[in-house]
Design an enzyme around this catalytic site. Sequence first.
Site, PDB file in Angstrom:
ATOM      1  N   LYS A 162       0.857  -1.190   0.000  1.00 63.59           N
ATOM      2  CA  LYS A 162       0.000   0.000   0.000  1.00 63.59           C
ATOM      3  C   LYS A 162       0.887   1.232   0.000  1.00 63.59           C
ATOM      4  O   LYS A 162       2.030   1.177   0.481  1.00 63.59           O
ATOM      5  CB  LYS A 162      -0.867   0.012   1.261  1.00 63.59           C
ATOM      6  CG  LYS A 162      -2.114   0.862   1.150  1.00 63.59           C
ATOM      7  CD  LYS A 162      -3.179   0.102   0.390  1.00 63.59           C
ATOM      8  CE  LYS A 162      -4.557   0.615   0.546  1.00 63.59           C
ATOM      9  NZ  LYS A 162      -5.549  -0.416   0.171  1.00 63.59           N
ATOM     10  N   GLY A 193     -19.251   7.171  -2.231  1.00 65.52           N
ATOM     11  CA  GLY A 193     -18.258   7.390  -3.282  1.00 65.52           C
ATOM     12  C   GLY A 193     -18.436   6.324  -4.349  1.00 65.52           C
ATOM     13  O   GLY A 193     -19.522   5.747  -4.500  1.00 65.52           O
ATOM     14  N   ASN A 194     -17.362   6.045  -5.075  1.00 69.22           N
ATOM     15  CA  ASN A 194     -17.440   5.068  -6.171  1.00 69.22           C
ATOM     16  C   ASN A 194     -18.015   3.729  -5.703  1.00 69.22           C
ATOM     17  O   ASN A 194     -18.988   3.227  -6.265  1.00 69.22           O
ATOM     18  CB  ASN A 194     -16.036   4.896  -6.776  1.00 69.22           C
ATOM     19  CG  ASN A 194     -16.029   3.907  -7.925  1.00 69.22           C
ATOM     20  OD1 ASN A 194     -16.858   3.990  -8.828  1.00 69.22           O
ATOM     21  ND2 ASN A 194     -15.126   2.948  -7.899  1.00 69.22           N
ATOM     22  N   ALA A 195     -17.444   3.147  -4.647  1.00 69.37           N
ATOM     23  CA  ALA A 195     -17.887   1.815  -4.206  1.00 69.37           C
ATOM     24  C   ALA A 195     -19.340   1.841  -3.736  1.00 69.37           C
ATOM     25  O   ALA A 195     -20.135   0.965  -4.099  1.00 69.37           O
ATOM     26  CB  ALA A 195     -16.972   1.296  -3.106  1.00 69.37           C
ATOM     27  N   GLY A 196     -19.704   2.845  -2.943  1.00 71.11           N
ATOM     28  CA  GLY A 196     -21.066   2.926  -2.414  1.00 71.11           C
ATOM     29  C   GLY A 196     -22.099   3.079  -3.522  1.00 71.11           C
ATOM     30  O   GLY A 196     -23.137   2.401  -3.534  1.00 71.11           O
ATOM     31  N   GLY A 253     -21.340   5.970   3.186  1.00 72.89           N
ATOM     32  CA  GLY A 253     -20.273   6.389   2.258  1.00 72.89           C
ATOM     33  C   GLY A 253     -20.791   6.225   0.841  1.00 72.89           C
ATOM     34  O   GLY A 253     -21.149   5.119   0.446  1.00 72.89           O
TER      35      GLY A 253
HETATM   36  N1  GLU Z   1      -7.326  -0.075  -3.386  1.00 74.19           N
HETATM   37  C1  GLU Z   1      -8.032  -1.294  -3.634  1.00 74.19           C
HETATM   38  C2  GLU Z   1      -8.051  -2.156  -2.379  1.00 74.19           C
HETATM   39  O1  GLU Z   1      -7.888  -1.668  -1.286  1.00 74.19           O
HETATM   40  C3  GLU Z   1      -7.531  -2.024  -4.863  1.00 74.19           C
HETATM   41  C4  GLU Z   1      -6.102  -2.425  -4.825  1.00 74.19           C
HETATM   42  C5  GLU Z   1      -5.566  -2.948  -6.156  1.00 74.19           C
HETATM   43  O2  GLU Z   1      -6.310  -3.068  -7.098  1.00 74.19           O
HETATM   44  O3  GLU Z   1      -4.367  -3.219  -6.166  1.00 74.19           O
HETATM   45  O4  GLU Z   1      -8.310  -3.322  -2.429  1.00 74.19           O
END
Ligand code: GLU
Length: 414
Positions: A105, A217-220, A215
């Site tokens: 990350k 955003g995109n996911a919600g 929330g």
């Molecule tokens: N940011 C996303 C996660 O937390 C996707 C990570 C990715 O595709 O590498 O799972």
Amino acid sequence: MDSYNTFQVAQKQVLEAVEILNLNQATRDLLIWPQREFKFTLPVRMDDGSVRVFHAWRIQYNTARGPAKGGIRFYPDERSDTIRALACWMTCKTALLDLPLGGGKGGIACNPREMSERELERLSRAYIRATAPYLGIDKDVPAPDMYTNPQIMAWMLDEFETITQRHHPGMITDKPLQIGGTEGRRDATARGGVISVREACNTFGIQPDTFAIQGFGNAGQRAALLHREMLGGGKLVGVCDSRGGIYNPDGFNVKELVTYKLTHGTVKDFPGSKAIDRDAVLELDVDVLYPAAMENAITQENAARIKARIICELANGPTTPEADQIMNANGLHVIPDILASAGGVTVSYFEMVQDSYKYFWEEHEVHESLDKKLTKAYHTMIEAMREKKVHPRMAATVVAMARVAEACELRGWV
Ligand code: GLU
């Protein structure tokens, strides 16, 4: 945020899994720490001519099963322990989904809302200039996360390719389609979550008739659309974002609500809705709750008041360990983030595969492959839950850590 040390939480989870698996001391010592950590200062020229120095990180938690994989966050209150925890959970996600990848990350402490497009571009490129030696399809592959998006991935890809003077589309994922992205990536996290809800409903005989989303955003937003599309209906009765919450017992028109959010930047004052407290959305009496905002939303303060039968964690780390215990004791089915939000990284992996082959799949192929992977992982978690007599999050962590530990052992690391 982070009055809670998120990394201590992640370490505790890993430790518990390691104990259940009866792994040796060296494996335990290895798995509770990131393998590599990079910390940078990034001087960036702002539009007014001044230079600002940003703090940035990239953490590769474990690469025994493959190159590190995970997003980059742009977040004002970024700190290394949060990124360590998120990198640890990425390692769990890729292992649980059985992808040939490790976990990582990254993050930059910045407030993208206060920056111009050009400043964001310069910051994104500066990040890649600092991290380039450690990135690549065989080393570490970033993607978007909180407040980052495909445009930022495009700048980052371009900077990497400018430095290396070659094409490397698979060095970053969730790129725009035109430069090597995949179909089906933008709704992949939400789709994965809804697939896990479908499997949970089938396993426990639950009807997903009503749902709420914390929330938007995109996911919600995508979860709202996909819940109705994939589960044959369901009323979205409560939603909130950072500016407020709204409620409608008859259910919102989801398409109109998404359009409203995109034009007004918030769900607040959506016509026909009743204003409620942001946190009250979590406590609505619904069949399914999607926490889709950020860490530590469900704590020991509010966990006992959560009524949803299924909690599908689309955000990373939305539940504190105490809250998890309370909800488990109350018989709620918590589908943990490392499974519920793993659709994104799974389709990222499909994107890397397509970039390597230089041959691109149709959208339905992405959806079908994602469905297979998520469904399998869900049932592997349920089997481990029954076999080890643990709650879903620990079952998922045990499956993941067993796979990571095996790879470490095979390599002769422990
Ligand atoms: N940011 C996303 C996660 O937390 C996707 C990570 C990715 O595709 O590498 O799972």
